[in-house]
Design a protein around this motif. Structure first.
Motif: not given
Lengths: 261, 238
Positions: A192-207
Protein backbone atom coordinates in the motif's frame (compact mmCIF):
# COMPACT_ATOMS: atom_id res chain seq x y z
CA UNK A 1 11.40 -29.14 -6.37
CA UNK A 2 11.15 -25.49 -5.65
CA UNK A 3 13.84 -22.86 -5.65
CA UNK A 4 14.93 -19.65 -7.35
CA UNK A 5 16.86 -19.72 -10.60
CA UNK A 6 20.29 -21.19 -9.99
CA UNK A 7 19.25 -23.03 -6.82
CA UNK A 8 20.33 -26.39 -8.27
CA UNK A 9 16.99 -27.84 -9.35
CA UNK A 10 18.15 -28.84 -12.81
CA UNK A 11 21.43 -30.15 -11.46
CA UNK A 12 19.59 -32.34 -8.99
CA UNK A 13 17.29 -33.66 -11.72
CA UNK A 14 20.28 -34.29 -14.00
CA UNK A 15 21.85 -36.42 -11.30
CA UNK A 16 18.58 -38.23 -10.66
CA UNK A 17 18.36 -39.02 -14.38
CA UNK A 18 21.96 -40.15 -14.74
CA UNK A 19 22.91 -37.23 -16.99
CA UNK A 20 25.48 -36.09 -14.46
CA UNK A 21 27.50 -37.96 -11.89
CA UNK A 22 27.02 -37.10 -8.23
CA UNK A 23 30.10 -36.00 -6.28
CA UNK A 24 29.09 -38.27 -3.43
CA UNK A 25 26.31 -40.74 -2.77
CA UNK A 26 24.33 -42.99 -5.08
CA UNK A 27 21.16 -42.52 -7.09
CA UNK A 28 18.44 -45.12 -7.39
CA UNK A 29 15.28 -44.91 -9.47
CA UNK A 30 12.76 -47.72 -8.87
CA UNK A 31 15.55 -49.65 -7.17
CA UNK A 32 18.00 -49.56 -10.06
CA UNK A 33 20.40 -47.04 -11.55
CA UNK A 34 18.84 -44.07 -13.35
CA UNK A 35 20.11 -45.28 -16.72
CA UNK A 36 18.55 -48.72 -16.20
CA UNK A 37 15.24 -47.18 -15.15
CA UNK A 38 15.28 -45.01 -18.28
CA UNK A 39 16.17 -47.98 -20.50
CA UNK A 40 13.33 -49.97 -18.99
CA UNK A 41 10.96 -47.21 -20.03
CA UNK A 42 9.78 -46.37 -16.52
CA UNK A 43 10.53 -42.67 -16.82
CA UNK A 44 9.29 -39.90 -19.11
CA UNK A 45 11.23 -36.66 -19.01
CA UNK A 46 10.75 -33.05 -20.05
CA UNK A 47 14.10 -31.29 -19.89
CA UNK A 48 14.53 -27.57 -19.86
CA UNK A 49 15.57 -26.27 -23.28
CA UNK A 50 16.00 -29.78 -24.68
CA UNK A 51 16.59 -29.73 -28.40
CA UNK A 52 14.15 -31.17 -30.92
CA UNK A 53 14.61 -32.35 -34.49
CA UNK A 54 13.68 -29.37 -36.64
CA UNK A 55 12.99 -31.12 -39.93
CA UNK A 56 10.36 -33.65 -38.83
CA UNK A 57 6.64 -33.35 -38.18
CA UNK A 58 5.28 -33.34 -34.66
CA UNK A 59 3.44 -36.63 -35.15
CA UNK A 60 6.55 -38.29 -36.58
CA UNK A 61 8.66 -37.31 -33.60
CA UNK A 62 6.05 -38.37 -31.07
CA UNK A 63 5.63 -41.72 -32.83
CA UNK A 64 9.39 -42.31 -32.98
CA UNK A 65 9.79 -41.65 -29.26
CA UNK A 66 6.70 -43.67 -28.34
CA UNK A 67 8.14 -46.60 -30.29
CA UNK A 68 11.11 -46.75 -27.93
CA UNK A 69 8.86 -47.74 -25.02
CA UNK A 70 7.40 -51.18 -24.38
CA UNK A 71 3.82 -50.03 -23.78
CA UNK A 72 3.39 -46.57 -25.26
CA UNK A 73 0.18 -44.61 -25.52
CA UNK A 74 -1.21 -44.22 -29.03
CA UNK A 75 0.48 -41.15 -30.50
CA UNK A 76 -2.87 -39.45 -31.11
CA UNK A 77 -3.77 -39.77 -27.44
CA UNK A 78 -0.37 -38.41 -26.36
CA UNK A 79 -0.69 -35.45 -28.69
CA UNK A 80 -4.17 -34.70 -27.45
CA UNK A 81 -3.02 -34.84 -23.82
CA UNK A 82 -0.17 -32.44 -24.55
CA UNK A 83 -2.35 -30.14 -26.63
CA UNK A 84 -0.39 -30.60 -29.85
CA UNK A 85 -2.87 -32.60 -31.91
CA UNK A 86 -3.65 -29.53 -34.02
CA UNK A 87 0.07 -29.27 -34.78
CA UNK A 88 0.54 -32.96 -35.67
CA UNK A 89 1.35 -32.28 -39.33
CA UNK A 90 3.60 -29.28 -38.74
CA UNK A 91 7.37 -29.30 -38.97
CA UNK A 92 8.92 -28.63 -35.61
CA UNK A 93 11.07 -25.89 -37.12
CA UNK A 94 7.90 -23.84 -37.70
CA UNK A 95 6.67 -23.97 -34.11
CA UNK A 96 6.72 -21.18 -31.54
CA UNK A 97 8.47 -21.50 -28.20
CA UNK A 98 5.30 -22.42 -26.35
CA UNK A 99 4.33 -24.98 -28.97
CA UNK A 100 7.77 -26.56 -28.76
CA UNK A 101 7.39 -26.83 -25.01
CA UNK A 102 4.12 -28.69 -25.51
CA UNK A 103 5.90 -31.04 -27.92
CA UNK A 104 8.49 -31.70 -25.19
CA UNK A 105 5.63 -32.51 -22.85
CA UNK A 106 4.22 -34.90 -25.46
CA UNK A 107 7.60 -36.66 -25.70
CA UNK A 108 7.66 -37.07 -21.92
CA UNK A 109 4.17 -38.62 -21.99
CA UNK A 110 4.69 -40.76 -25.08
CA UNK A 111 5.77 -43.93 -23.28
CA UNK A 112 3.04 -43.77 -20.62
CA UNK A 113 5.74 -43.87 -17.91
CA UNK A 114 5.31 -44.67 -14.22
CA UNK A 115 7.35 -41.61 -13.33
CA UNK A 116 7.13 -38.27 -15.07
CA UNK A 117 9.97 -35.80 -14.51
CA UNK A 118 9.29 -32.23 -15.62
CA UNK A 119 11.90 -29.52 -15.37
CA UNK A 120 10.18 -26.11 -15.44
CA UNK A 121 7.36 -27.50 -17.60
CA UNK A 122 5.38 -24.28 -17.97
CA UNK A 123 8.16 -22.00 -19.17
CA UNK A 124 6.95 -20.22 -22.29
CA UNK A 125 3.38 -21.54 -22.03
CA UNK A 126 0.33 -19.30 -22.14
CA UNK A 127 -2.32 -19.46 -19.42
CA UNK A 128 -4.53 -22.02 -21.17
CA UNK A 129 -1.65 -24.34 -21.94
CA UNK A 130 -0.43 -24.11 -18.38
CA UNK A 131 -3.81 -25.01 -17.02
CA UNK A 132 -4.26 -27.96 -19.34
CA UNK A 133 -0.74 -29.22 -18.57
CA UNK A 134 -1.38 -29.19 -14.85
CA UNK A 135 -4.78 -30.72 -15.33
CA UNK A 136 -3.16 -33.60 -17.16
CA UNK A 137 -0.50 -33.93 -14.46
CA UNK A 138 -3.26 -34.18 -11.88
CA UNK A 139 -5.05 -36.88 -13.84
CA UNK A 140 -1.87 -38.92 -14.01
CA UNK A 141 -1.28 -38.58 -10.29
CA UNK A 142 -4.84 -39.65 -9.58
CA UNK A 143 -4.31 -42.64 -11.86
CA UNK A 144 -1.40 -43.66 -9.66
CA UNK A 145 1.75 -42.43 -11.34
CA UNK A 146 4.32 -40.14 -9.79
CA UNK A 147 5.19 -36.71 -11.10
CA UNK A 148 8.32 -34.87 -10.02
CA UNK A 149 8.58 -31.31 -11.23
CA UNK A 150 10.91 -28.40 -10.76
CA UNK A 151 9.62 -24.87 -10.66
CA UNK A 152 10.53 -21.43 -9.40
CA UNK A 153 6.89 -20.41 -9.11
CA UNK A 154 5.62 -20.77 -5.56
CA UNK A 155 2.03 -20.88 -6.80
CA UNK A 156 2.71 -23.93 -8.98
CA UNK A 157 4.15 -25.81 -6.03
CA UNK A 158 1.28 -24.58 -3.90
CA UNK A 159 -1.41 -25.69 -6.32
CA UNK A 160 -0.04 -28.95 -7.62
CA UNK A 161 2.54 -30.46 -5.26
CA UNK A 162 1.85 -32.78 -2.33
CA UNK A 163 5.39 -32.52 -1.16
CA UNK A 164 7.85 -29.71 -1.71
CA UNK A 165 11.64 -29.89 -1.61
CA UNK A 166 12.98 -26.40 -1.27
CA UNK A 167 16.42 -25.75 -2.70
CA UNK A 168 18.71 -22.83 -2.19
CA UNK A 169 22.28 -22.53 -3.41
CA UNK A 170 22.57 -26.23 -4.04
CA UNK A 171 21.23 -27.29 -0.65
CA UNK A 172 17.88 -28.61 0.51
CA UNK A 173 16.59 -25.97 2.95
CA UNK A 174 13.18 -27.53 3.54
CA UNK A 175 11.36 -30.70 2.64
CA UNK A 176 7.76 -31.37 3.53
CA UNK A 177 4.08 -30.76 2.78
CA UNK A 178 3.35 -27.52 1.00
CA UNK A 179 1.76 -25.78 4.04
CA UNK A 180 4.94 -26.23 6.01
CA UNK A 181 7.01 -24.58 3.29
CA UNK A 182 4.55 -21.72 2.93
CA UNK A 183 4.76 -20.94 6.61
CA UNK A 184 8.50 -20.83 6.27
CA UNK A 185 8.58 -18.27 3.45
CA UNK A 186 5.71 -16.19 4.78
CA UNK A 187 2.56 -16.57 2.70
CA UNK A 188 1.50 -13.19 1.36
CA UNK A 189 2.68 -9.69 0.66
CA UNK A 190 0.54 -6.67 1.47
CA UNK A 191 1.38 -3.51 -0.43
CA UNK A 192 0.00 0.00 0.00
CA UNK A 193 1.03 3.63 -0.03
CA UNK A 194 1.49 5.65 3.14
CA UNK A 195 3.13 9.05 2.89
CA UNK A 196 4.87 9.13 6.24
CA UNK A 197 5.12 5.46 7.06
CA UNK A 198 5.93 4.61 10.64
CA UNK A 199 7.97 1.37 10.66
CA UNK A 200 7.37 0.81 14.37
CA UNK A 201 3.61 0.74 14.00
CA UNK A 202 3.81 -1.49 10.96
CA UNK A 203 6.04 -4.02 12.66
CA UNK A 204 3.65 -4.31 15.57
CA UNK A 205 0.74 -5.33 13.32
CA UNK A 206 -0.37 -8.96 13.77
CA UNK A 207 1.20 -11.50 11.43
CA UNK A 208 3.79 -9.15 10.00
CA UNK A 209 7.23 -10.71 9.56
CA UNK A 210 8.97 -8.08 7.56
CA UNK A 211 8.49 -4.44 6.64
CA UNK A 212 9.95 -2.75 3.61
CA UNK A 213 9.52 0.98 3.02
CA UNK A 214 10.52 2.67 -0.18
CA UNK A 215 9.37 6.31 -0.10
CA UNK A 216 5.59 6.14 0.19
CA UNK A 217 5.48 2.52 -1.06
CA UNK A 218 5.19 -0.01 1.75
CA UNK A 219 5.48 -3.77 1.46
CA UNK A 220 4.63 -6.05 4.37
CA UNK A 221 5.33 -9.75 4.38
CA UNK A 222 2.83 -11.55 6.56
CA UNK A 223 2.04 -15.00 7.92
CA UNK A 224 -1.57 -14.15 8.50
CA UNK A 225 -2.85 -11.73 5.91
CA UNK A 226 -6.39 -11.70 7.33
CA UNK A 227 -5.23 -10.48 10.72
CA UNK A 228 -2.78 -8.04 9.22
CA UNK A 229 -5.35 -6.49 6.91
CA UNK A 230 -7.99 -6.22 9.63
CA UNK A 231 -5.60 -4.37 11.89
CA UNK A 232 -4.39 -2.25 9.01
CA UNK A 233 -7.86 -0.97 8.15
CA UNK A 234 -8.85 -0.45 11.77
CA UNK A 235 -5.75 1.40 12.94
CA UNK A 236 -4.24 3.18 9.98
CA UNK A 237 -6.60 5.51 8.17
CA UNK A 238 -3.91 7.29 6.15
CA UNK A 239 -3.06 4.36 3.92
CA UNK A 240 -4.22 4.01 0.31
CA UNK A 241 -4.20 1.52 -2.56
CA UNK A 242 -4.03 -1.64 -0.48
CA UNK A 243 -3.40 -4.81 -2.43
CA UNK A 244 -2.15 -8.27 -1.59
CA UNK A 245 -0.03 -10.54 -3.71
CA UNK A 246 1.28 -14.04 -3.26
CA UNK A 247 4.82 -13.97 -1.99
CA UNK A 248 7.21 -13.95 -4.85
CA UNK A 249 9.50 -16.82 -4.07
CA UNK A 250 12.59 -15.11 -5.25
CA UNK A 251 12.17 -12.20 -2.85
CA UNK A 252 11.01 -14.52 -0.09
CA UNK A 253 14.26 -16.35 -0.54
CA UNK A 254 16.19 -13.17 -0.18
CA UNK A 255 14.51 -12.61 3.16
CA UNK A 256 15.06 -16.22 4.21
CA UNK A 257 18.73 -16.18 3.40
CA UNK A 258 19.15 -12.73 4.94
CA UNK A 259 20.22 -10.90 1.77
CA UNK A 260 19.17 -7.42 0.69
CA UNK A 261 16.18 -6.78 -1.52
CA UNK B 1 14.98 -48.37 -31.58
CA UNK B 2 13.31 -49.47 -34.82
CA UNK B 3 10.99 -46.49 -34.65
CA UNK B 4 13.96 -44.14 -34.43
CA UNK B 5 15.69 -45.81 -37.36
CA UNK B 6 12.50 -45.29 -39.34
CA UNK B 7 12.51 -41.61 -38.48
CA UNK B 8 16.16 -41.23 -39.51
CA UNK B 9 15.54 -42.98 -42.82
CA UNK B 10 12.63 -40.66 -43.47
CA UNK B 11 14.82 -37.66 -42.72
CA UNK B 12 17.67 -38.77 -44.96
CA UNK B 13 15.26 -39.44 -47.83
CA UNK B 14 13.69 -36.01 -47.86
CA UNK B 15 16.61 -33.84 -46.88
CA UNK B 16 17.10 -31.17 -49.56
CA UNK B 17 20.80 -30.92 -48.63
CA UNK B 18 21.26 -34.58 -49.52
CA UNK B 19 19.46 -34.15 -52.78
CA UNK B 20 21.21 -31.02 -53.97
CA UNK B 21 24.66 -31.25 -52.44
CA UNK B 22 25.25 -34.96 -52.65
CA UNK B 23 23.33 -35.91 -55.78
CA UNK B 24 22.74 -32.79 -57.86
CA UNK B 25 26.23 -31.41 -57.46
CA UNK B 26 28.16 -34.55 -58.50
CA UNK B 27 25.75 -34.98 -61.39
CA UNK B 28 26.30 -31.39 -62.55
CA UNK B 29 30.07 -31.78 -62.20
CA UNK B 30 29.96 -34.97 -64.22
CA UNK B 31 28.08 -33.31 -67.05
CA UNK B 32 30.30 -30.24 -66.91
CA UNK B 33 33.49 -32.30 -67.14
CA UNK B 34 32.37 -34.75 -69.79
CA UNK B 35 30.19 -32.53 -71.96
CA UNK B 36 31.79 -29.10 -71.68
CA UNK B 37 35.41 -29.38 -70.55
CA UNK B 38 36.24 -32.74 -72.19
CA UNK B 39 39.96 -33.07 -71.25
CA UNK B 40 42.09 -34.24 -74.18
CA UNK B 41 44.96 -36.69 -74.39
CA UNK B 42 43.76 -39.17 -71.79
CA UNK B 43 44.63 -42.80 -72.30
CA UNK B 44 41.39 -44.09 -70.82
CA UNK B 45 37.64 -43.70 -71.19
CA UNK B 46 37.01 -40.46 -69.32
CA UNK B 47 33.18 -40.72 -69.49
CA UNK B 48 33.31 -44.03 -67.60
CA UNK B 49 36.07 -43.24 -65.13
CA UNK B 50 34.63 -39.84 -64.29
CA UNK B 51 31.25 -41.42 -63.74
CA UNK B 52 32.86 -43.59 -61.06
CA UNK B 53 34.74 -40.59 -59.66
CA UNK B 54 31.62 -38.46 -59.29
CA UNK B 55 29.52 -41.27 -57.86
CA UNK B 56 32.27 -41.88 -55.32
CA UNK B 57 32.53 -38.16 -54.65
CA UNK B 58 28.79 -37.87 -53.90
CA UNK B 59 28.68 -40.98 -51.75
CA UNK B 60 31.76 -39.85 -49.85
CA UNK B 61 30.01 -36.60 -48.99
CA UNK B 62 26.95 -38.46 -47.77
CA UNK B 63 29.10 -40.63 -45.53
CA UNK B 64 31.04 -37.65 -44.13
CA UNK B 65 27.93 -35.58 -43.45
CA UNK B 66 26.51 -38.18 -41.10
CA UNK B 67 28.81 -36.33 -38.72
CA UNK B 68 27.37 -32.92 -39.57
CA UNK B 69 23.96 -34.01 -38.33
CA UNK B 70 25.48 -35.52 -35.20
CA UNK B 71 27.29 -32.27 -34.40
CA UNK B 72 24.08 -30.24 -34.84
CA UNK B 73 21.97 -32.58 -32.76
CA UNK B 74 24.60 -32.66 -30.05
CA UNK B 75 24.70 -28.86 -29.97
CA UNK B 76 20.97 -28.16 -29.99
CA UNK B 77 20.37 -30.57 -27.10
CA UNK B 78 18.53 -33.29 -28.97
CA UNK B 79 21.04 -35.88 -27.77
CA UNK B 80 20.29 -34.78 -24.22
CA UNK B 81 16.63 -35.47 -24.83
CA UNK B 82 17.47 -38.87 -26.33
CA UNK B 83 19.59 -39.65 -23.28
CA UNK B 84 16.42 -39.63 -21.16
CA UNK B 85 14.54 -42.04 -23.42
CA UNK B 86 14.96 -45.83 -23.53
CA UNK B 87 17.03 -45.51 -26.73
CA UNK B 88 20.57 -46.70 -25.95
CA UNK B 89 23.48 -44.53 -27.12
CA UNK B 90 24.54 -47.11 -29.69
CA UNK B 91 20.97 -47.15 -31.00
CA UNK B 92 21.35 -43.52 -32.08
CA UNK B 93 24.66 -44.21 -33.79
CA UNK B 94 23.29 -47.30 -35.53
CA UNK B 95 20.30 -45.34 -36.81
CA UNK B 96 22.65 -42.65 -38.14
CA UNK B 97 24.92 -45.17 -39.85
CA UNK B 98 22.12 -47.17 -41.43
CA UNK B 99 20.22 -44.10 -42.61
CA UNK B 100 23.51 -42.63 -43.86
CA UNK B 101 24.26 -45.84 -45.75
CA UNK B 102 20.85 -45.71 -47.41
CA UNK B 103 21.13 -41.97 -47.95
CA UNK B 104 24.25 -42.27 -50.12
CA UNK B 105 22.57 -44.66 -52.56
CA UNK B 106 20.77 -41.96 -54.59
CA UNK B 107 24.08 -40.14 -55.20
CA UNK B 108 25.58 -43.34 -56.58
CA UNK B 109 22.60 -44.46 -58.62
CA UNK B 110 21.86 -41.08 -60.19
CA UNK B 111 25.41 -40.55 -61.43
CA UNK B 112 25.62 -44.11 -62.78
CA UNK B 113 22.37 -43.59 -64.64
CA UNK B 114 23.68 -40.32 -66.08
CA UNK B 115 26.80 -42.16 -67.23
CA UNK B 116 24.78 -44.88 -68.90
CA UNK B 117 22.39 -42.51 -70.63
CA UNK B 118 24.00 -39.09 -71.17
CA UNK B 119 27.63 -40.26 -70.99
CA UNK B 120 27.14 -43.22 -73.29
CA UNK B 121 29.03 -45.57 -70.99
CA UNK B 122 28.59 -49.21 -72.01
CA UNK B 123 29.42 -51.95 -69.51
CA UNK B 124 28.50 -55.60 -69.00
CA UNK B 125 25.19 -55.83 -67.16
CA UNK B 126 26.71 -57.34 -64.02
CA UNK B 127 29.24 -54.52 -63.72
CA UNK B 128 26.60 -51.90 -62.89
CA UNK B 129 25.38 -53.37 -59.59
CA UNK B 130 28.98 -54.33 -58.77
CA UNK B 131 29.99 -50.68 -59.24
CA UNK B 132 27.26 -49.47 -56.92
CA UNK B 133 28.28 -51.93 -54.22
CA UNK B 134 32.01 -51.21 -54.57
CA UNK B 135 31.52 -47.46 -54.35
CA UNK B 136 29.22 -47.94 -51.38
CA UNK B 137 31.81 -50.07 -49.57
CA UNK B 138 34.61 -47.69 -50.51
CA UNK B 139 33.14 -44.78 -48.60
CA UNK B 140 32.90 -46.60 -45.25
CA UNK B 141 36.07 -44.90 -43.93
CA UNK B 142 34.42 -41.51 -44.51
CA UNK B 143 31.44 -42.46 -42.42
CA UNK B 144 33.85 -43.15 -39.56
CA UNK B 145 35.67 -39.86 -40.17
CA UNK B 146 32.32 -38.06 -40.21
CA UNK B 147 31.35 -39.53 -36.85
CA UNK B 148 34.72 -38.49 -35.40
CA UNK B 149 34.02 -34.93 -36.58
CA UNK B 150 30.47 -35.03 -35.27
CA UNK B 151 31.64 -35.83 -31.77
CA UNK B 152 34.61 -33.41 -31.89
CA UNK B 153 33.08 -30.18 -33.08
CA UNK B 154 29.89 -28.31 -32.40
CA UNK B 155 27.14 -26.98 -34.61
CA UNK B 156 27.97 -25.44 -37.94
CA UNK B 157 31.73 -25.49 -37.39
CA UNK B 158 31.71 -29.27 -37.83
CA UNK B 159 29.99 -28.91 -41.20
CA UNK B 160 32.42 -26.20 -42.31
CA UNK B 161 35.45 -28.23 -41.28
CA UNK B 162 34.05 -31.25 -43.05
CA UNK B 163 33.47 -29.26 -46.22
CA UNK B 164 37.19 -28.46 -46.18
CA UNK B 165 38.21 -32.05 -45.57
CA UNK B 166 35.71 -33.26 -48.15
CA UNK B 167 37.15 -30.97 -50.79
CA UNK B 168 40.80 -31.71 -49.96
CA UNK B 169 40.39 -35.47 -49.83
CA UNK B 170 38.37 -35.66 -53.03
CA UNK B 171 40.85 -33.49 -54.96
CA UNK B 172 43.81 -35.40 -53.54
CA UNK B 173 42.10 -38.69 -54.31
CA UNK B 174 41.82 -37.79 -57.98
CA UNK B 175 38.03 -37.64 -58.00
CA UNK B 176 37.89 -34.17 -59.55
CA UNK B 177 40.84 -34.58 -61.91
CA UNK B 178 42.46 -37.95 -62.55
CA UNK B 179 45.70 -38.61 -60.64
CA UNK B 180 47.35 -39.23 -64.04
CA UNK B 181 47.35 -35.44 -64.46
CA UNK B 182 49.13 -34.85 -61.12
CA UNK B 183 52.88 -34.32 -60.64
CA UNK B 184 54.54 -37.58 -59.59
CA UNK B 185 55.20 -36.64 -55.93
CA UNK B 186 51.60 -35.65 -55.36
CA UNK B 187 50.47 -38.73 -57.20
CA UNK B 188 52.32 -41.04 -54.80
CA UNK B 189 50.66 -39.28 -51.87
CA UNK B 190 47.31 -39.45 -53.62
CA UNK B 191 47.53 -43.18 -54.06
CA UNK B 192 47.61 -43.73 -50.32
CA UNK B 193 44.68 -41.43 -49.68
CA UNK B 194 41.31 -42.96 -48.82
CA UNK B 195 39.36 -41.24 -51.60
CA UNK B 196 41.73 -42.53 -54.30
CA UNK B 197 41.44 -46.07 -53.01
CA UNK B 198 37.68 -45.78 -52.72
CA UNK B 199 37.59 -44.60 -56.34
CA UNK B 200 40.00 -47.25 -57.53
CA UNK B 201 37.58 -50.00 -56.52
CA UNK B 202 35.19 -48.70 -59.15
CA UNK B 203 37.83 -47.68 -61.73
CA UNK B 204 39.22 -51.22 -61.77
CA UNK B 205 35.74 -52.68 -62.00
CA UNK B 206 35.25 -50.73 -65.25
CA UNK B 207 38.00 -52.88 -66.75
CA UNK B 208 36.54 -56.01 -65.20
CA UNK B 209 39.31 -56.21 -62.59
CA UNK B 210 39.03 -57.14 -58.93
CA UNK B 211 40.17 -54.64 -56.28
CA UNK B 212 43.88 -54.95 -55.54
CA UNK B 213 45.11 -56.16 -52.16
CA UNK B 214 46.72 -52.75 -51.65
CA UNK B 215 43.39 -51.01 -52.13
CA UNK B 216 41.68 -53.20 -49.58
CA UNK B 217 44.55 -52.87 -47.10
CA UNK B 218 44.75 -49.10 -47.43
CA UNK B 219 40.97 -48.73 -47.10
CA UNK B 220 40.85 -51.06 -44.11
CA UNK B 221 43.70 -49.10 -42.53
CA UNK B 222 41.89 -45.77 -42.94
CA UNK B 223 38.66 -47.29 -41.68
CA UNK B 224 40.34 -48.59 -38.54
CA UNK B 225 42.14 -45.33 -37.94
CA UNK B 226 39.01 -43.20 -38.37
CA UNK B 227 36.91 -45.64 -36.35
CA UNK B 228 39.42 -45.46 -33.50
CA UNK B 229 39.34 -41.68 -33.72
CA UNK B 230 35.53 -41.75 -33.72
CA UNK B 231 35.39 -44.10 -30.72
CA UNK B 232 37.79 -41.89 -28.80
CA UNK B 233 35.88 -38.69 -29.58
CA UNK B 234 32.57 -40.41 -28.84
CA UNK B 235 33.72 -41.42 -25.36
CA UNK B 236 35.09 -37.94 -24.71
CA UNK B 237 31.79 -36.38 -25.72
CA UNK B 238 29.61 -38.53 -23.44
Amino acid sequence: MLGPNGAGKSTMLSIALGLRAADTGTTKVFGSSPVEALKAGHVGVLLQEAGLLEDVRVSELVEAVAGMYAKPLPAVQTMRAAGVEQLAGKRIGQLSGGQRQRVRFALALAGDPKLLVLDEPTVGLDVDSRRSLWQHVRERVEAGSTVVFATHYLTEADDYADRVVLLSEGRIVADGPVEQIKALVGGLEVRFTWKDADPGRLESLPGVRQVHIDGPAVTLRTNDSDATLRALFLDLHEIKDVRTTATDLESAFVSLTGGND
Amino acid sequence: MRSYLKLELLRSMRSPANLILLTGFPLALYLLSTKVLQPKGLTFDFEASHMVSMATYGAMGGALFIGGAIALERTNGWLRQLAVTPLPAHGYLTAKLVSGAVGVLPSIVVVLIAGATLGGVRLPAATWPALAVLIWVGVIPFAMLGIAFGYSMRGQSASLAMMGVYFLLSVLGGLWLPVELMPSGMRTLAEYSPAFQAGSLGWRALAGQWPTGTSLLVLAGWTLLFAALAAWRYRRAL
